[in-house]
Design a protein around this motif. Sequence first.
Motif, PDB file in Angstrom:
ATOM      1  N   LEU A 112       0.831  -1.207   0.000  1.00  0.00           N
ATOM      2  CA  LEU A 112       0.000   0.000   0.000  1.00  0.00           C
ATOM      3  C   LEU A 112       0.863   1.253   0.000  1.00  0.00           C
ATOM      4  N   ALA A 113       1.930   1.239   0.805  1.00  0.00           N
ATOM      5  CA  ALA A 113       2.795   2.414   0.883  1.00  0.00           C
ATOM      6  C   ALA A 113       3.521   2.672  -0.425  1.00  0.00           C
ATOM      7  N   ASN A 114       3.664   1.641  -1.258  1.00  0.00           N
ATOM      8  CA  ASN A 114       4.340   1.803  -2.540  1.00  0.00           C
ATOM      9  C   ASN A 114       3.411   2.324  -3.634  1.00  0.00           C
ATOM     10  N   GLN A 115       2.117   2.309  -3.373  1.00  0.00           N
ATOM     11  CA  GLN A 115       1.185   2.779  -4.399  1.00  0.00           C
ATOM     12  C   GLN A 115       1.350   4.285  -4.600  1.00  0.00           C
ATOM     13  N   PRO A 116       1.460   4.730  -5.844  1.00  0.00           N
ATOM     14  CA  PRO A 116       1.679   6.170  -6.095  1.00  0.00           C
ATOM     15  C   PRO A 116       0.600   7.054  -5.480  1.00  0.00           C
ATOM     16  N   GLU A 117      -0.679   6.605  -5.534  1.00  0.00           N
ATOM     17  CA  GLU A 117      -1.761   7.437  -4.997  1.00  0.00           C
ATOM     18  C   GLU A 117      -1.586   7.684  -3.507  1.00  0.00           C
ATOM     19  N   LEU A 118      -1.209   6.630  -2.772  1.00  0.00           N
ATOM     20  CA  LEU A 118      -1.042   6.765  -1.319  1.00  0.00           C
ATOM     21  C   LEU A 118       0.302   7.381  -0.974  1.00  0.00           C
ATOM     22  N   ARG A 119       1.335   7.015  -1.734  1.00  0.00           N
ATOM     23  CA  ARG A 119       2.678   7.480  -1.397  1.00  0.00           C
ATOM     24  C   ARG A 119       2.779   8.999  -1.429  1.00  0.00           C
ATOM     25  N   SER A 120       2.110   9.608  -2.409  1.00  0.00           N
ATOM     26  CA  SER A 120       2.201  11.061  -2.543  1.00  0.00           C
ATOM     27  C   SER A 120       1.060  11.803  -1.853  1.00  0.00           C
ATOM     28  N   GLY A 121       0.166  11.045  -1.210  1.00  0.00           N
ATOM     29  CA  GLY A 121      -0.932  11.693  -0.507  1.00  0.00           C
ATOM     30  C   GLY A 121      -2.052  12.163  -1.418  1.00  0.00           C
ATOM     31  N   GLN A 122      -2.181  11.537  -2.598  1.00  0.00           N
ATOM     32  CA  GLN A 122      -3.197  11.969  -3.550  1.00  0.00           C
ATOM     33  C   GLN A 122      -4.618  11.726  -3.049  1.00  0.00           C
ATOM     34  N   PHE A 123      -4.776  10.841  -2.061  1.00  0.00           N
ATOM     35  CA  PHE A 123      -6.106  10.591  -1.508  1.00  0.00           C
ATOM     36  C   PHE A 123      -6.435  11.543  -0.363  1.00  0.00           C
ATOM     37  N   GLY A 124      -5.530  12.430  -0.048  1.00  0.00           N
ATOM     38  CA  GLY A 124      -5.737  13.303   1.101  1.00  0.00           C
ATOM     39  C   GLY A 124      -5.177  12.706   2.378  1.00  0.00           C
ATOM     40  N   ASN A 125      -4.519  11.535   2.249  1.00  0.00           N
ATOM     41  CA  ASN A 125      -3.927  10.882   3.409  1.00  0.00           C
ATOM     42  C   ASN A 125      -2.552  11.469   3.699  1.00  0.00           C
ATOM     43  N   LEU A 126      -1.963  11.073   4.834  1.00  0.00           N
ATOM     44  CA  LEU A 126      -0.597  11.471   5.129  1.00  0.00           C
ATOM     45  C   LEU A 126       0.343  10.824   4.123  1.00  0.00           C
ATOM     46  N   THR A 135      -2.094  -1.639  13.611  1.00  0.00           N
ATOM     47  CA  THR A 135      -2.241  -1.718  15.068  1.00  0.00           C
ATOM     48  C   THR A 135      -1.869  -3.079  15.641  1.00  0.00           C
ATOM     49  N   ASN A 136      -2.044  -4.160  14.873  1.00  0.00           N
ATOM     50  CA  ASN A 136      -1.703  -5.476  15.410  1.00  0.00           C
ATOM     51  C   ASN A 136      -0.317  -5.951  14.960  1.00  0.00           C
ATOM     52  N   ARG A 137       0.396  -5.059  14.236  1.00  0.00           N
ATOM     53  CA  ARG A 137       1.782  -5.297  13.849  1.00  0.00           C
ATOM     54  C   ARG A 137       1.968  -6.599  13.059  1.00  0.00           C
ATOM     55  N   ASN A 138       0.974  -6.958  12.241  1.00  0.00           N
ATOM     56  CA  ASN A 138       1.118  -8.180  11.461  1.00  0.00           C
ATOM     57  C   ASN A 138       1.530  -7.917  10.013  1.00  0.00           C
ATOM     58  N   GLY A 139       1.671  -6.626   9.645  1.00  0.00           N
ATOM     59  CA  GLY A 139       2.119  -6.284   8.294  1.00  0.00           C
ATOM     60  C   GLY A 139       1.028  -6.264   7.260  1.00  0.00           C
ATOM     61  N   TRP A 140      -0.160  -6.760   7.604  1.00  0.00           N
ATOM     62  CA  TRP A 140      -1.264  -6.808   6.660  1.00  0.00           C
ATOM     63  C   TRP A 140      -2.256  -5.669   6.934  1.00  0.00           C
ATOM     64  N   ASN A 187       3.960   6.100   9.680  1.00  0.00           N
ATOM     65  CA  ASN A 187       2.578   5.861   9.265  1.00  0.00           C
ATOM     66  C   ASN A 187       2.198   4.400   9.417  1.00  0.00           C
ATOM     67  N   ILE A 188       3.087   3.514   8.964  1.00  0.00           N
ATOM     68  CA  ILE A 188       2.783   2.079   9.069  1.00  0.00           C
ATOM     69  C   ILE A 188       2.662   1.663  10.529  1.00  0.00           C
ATOM     70  N   GLU A 214      -8.336  -1.402  10.135  1.00  0.00           N
ATOM     71  CA  GLU A 214      -7.248  -0.444  10.204  1.00  0.00           C
ATOM     72  C   GLU A 214      -7.381   0.671   9.173  1.00  0.00           C
ATOM     73  N   VAL A 215      -8.105   0.406   8.088  1.00  0.00           N
ATOM     74  CA  VAL A 215      -8.208   1.397   7.018  1.00  0.00           C
ATOM     75  C   VAL A 215      -8.891   2.683   7.487  1.00  0.00           C
ATOM     76  N   PRO A 216     -10.027   2.609   8.225  1.00  0.00           N
ATOM     77  CA  PRO A 216     -10.631   3.865   8.696  1.00  0.00           C
ATOM     78  C   PRO A 216      -9.697   4.714   9.536  1.00  0.00           C
ATOM     79  N   ARG A 217      -8.757   4.081  10.251  1.00  0.00           N
ATOM     80  CA  ARG A 217      -7.783   4.861  11.005  1.00  0.00           C
ATOM     81  C   ARG A 217      -6.963   5.733  10.059  1.00  0.00           C
ATOM     82  N   MET A 218      -6.584   5.145   8.925  1.00  0.00           N
ATOM     83  CA  MET A 218      -5.768   5.896   7.983  1.00  0.00           C
ATOM     84  C   MET A 218      -6.569   7.004   7.305  1.00  0.00           C
TER      85      MET A 218
END
Length: 584
Positions: free
Chosen positions: A123-137, A154-159, A148-149, A164-168
């Motif tokens: 997810l962090a590698n996706q261009p939309e999320l990486r540059s904050g194009q969705f309004g995210n950090l 929150t459960n530190r499982n990498g998935w 951010n990760i 967890e998405v609403p938190r972001m």
Amino acid sequence: MRAFVSTFVLASLVIGIGGCNQRVAQTPPPKPAPPVVAKTIVDPLDLISLEDMAEPQAGLPFKLEPYVTPQRLLVFTSHGPIRVDVLLWIDDKPYDHALEELVDHVLTLADANQDGKATWEELANQPELRSGQFGNLSFEDPRQRKQNIDRYDTNRNGWVDRAEVPRMVSRSSARTEAFSVRRTSYAVNRSRTDSPLRQLLDENGNGVIDHDEITSAAHRLRLRDLDDDEIVTPMELITSSGSSMDDMTRRGDRRRFFGGQGMFTLDDNTPWNDLLYAMQENYERGGQLQLDKFPKDNLLHTIDADGDGVLHRDELPKLASLPPEYELTIRFGGDLKEQPRIAMVPFKKSSAEPITRTDEVAVNLGSDWLVFRTRDNVSSEFAHQQAENLLQIYDGNRDGYLEESELPEQGTNINFALADKDEDEKLYVEEIEASLLQRNWIQRCHIRLQGIDGDDPLFRAIDPNRDTRLSARELQQLKSQLSQMDVDQSQSVEFEEIPALLVFEFFRGDQDNNPVVPQLYSESQDATATSNLTPEWFQGMDYNGDGDISLREFLGTPAQFSELDADHDGFITDAEVLSHPNLF
């Protein structure tokens, strides 16, 4: 009908629907199964799809609407707390459904290699999320990426788990939903204390508007009519008082979090100890909460399980199961031509009928005015027009599309490469619009609720038509209106007799901490509506647009004015003019 539909859908709907209230239990270590990237909205018994529910069904004489999960609020008023259920809509869809679509899309992005495992690294590698194009950090900076990760996994499982998405999307490490309620302090006494009009009328500063001050109130306000148009506006009151606009607009924000909390959401995460403490602080100044001080019909009496007249912490959770006193519907985006942006209906026969304006609904609770407002800074419905405007501004060679050299990313916040989905090195209006919608997707699904200060409760009480200005007629009636507030017949208006004002705002869009306070500081310039049969000379003489012609405005003779003023109240109305069609 609402009860039938709600019962039908609740009985039929599999309890797996995601959204604001979803609580996903995490599998304990050592290795939980990866989340499945799939939609979670389930059709009730596969009989009626969520899309079809908005259309008339064969054999049914009514239109089914999707079930909307209510946000249950407990609001503290002068005479005790009341229950309000809030139904949130986004772009003509229930809030939960709109949020689920965003969650589904984010999970798809997080499964870039399509192996069925959505991971934070992908997810962090996706261009939309990486540059904050969705309004995210942004995830661009390596240090920010790790922070951010760590914040959202929150459960530190990498998935990327659905919970967890609403938190972001809400930019919050502490909440599991994108609907959030900001801490708001109890404003009953503060709204009275901060009333500029009360301070102005209380000439001797003793905290009471006494008999002489009531008598002279209209004259004192007329002296504030700086433009001499027989209309007194809040701006004129502020200007004549010597207060700066900066002080007046920021004062409420500085004090918003002082005192007991004024509102709670009722759900699985309600902090019941905090709720009890807030009620004790608001109603008993920190003492034990005694029920004999509340009206018999207040909901607190219904949860006193042991009947001892005192509320205890373990009795409070029953509040969540009580029926609401009002149901409030809030709609952001979508087609608002058929549905109002805000509407409220009472659920009890004894409840007062709300008064609705375009972006506000208010209800008179007797000692309080309870007001809900909406503010929307996400212009999704105008995205197409915005896209056309950008094309017109930057399409220098007028070939109907934007090339990369024509579009400055700074100022437009549009990444050309991300917006050019078909990679033809041309951005047409549809691609620009899609980029604009994607850019504010998260903001469209993030709704916040907060109490705000700034309105003057006394001004609202003496401005019955709510045009945020005091006309000559209203000033003439001011003494009578103030006298009616004197409940104990003491010939004065005490502090507690001034109606309190509780204002709550639902807003989405910008991340500012200082919500706009529109009612007190913005003036209504709309003239009062008159009949189509009213002669043009009437509107011409009514130069201040208050719907009345005063003796000062009238250009005829005193005898003509007296003849037209049938009730001899000092004003000529359009109805009185229409009863004398041949006088002019």
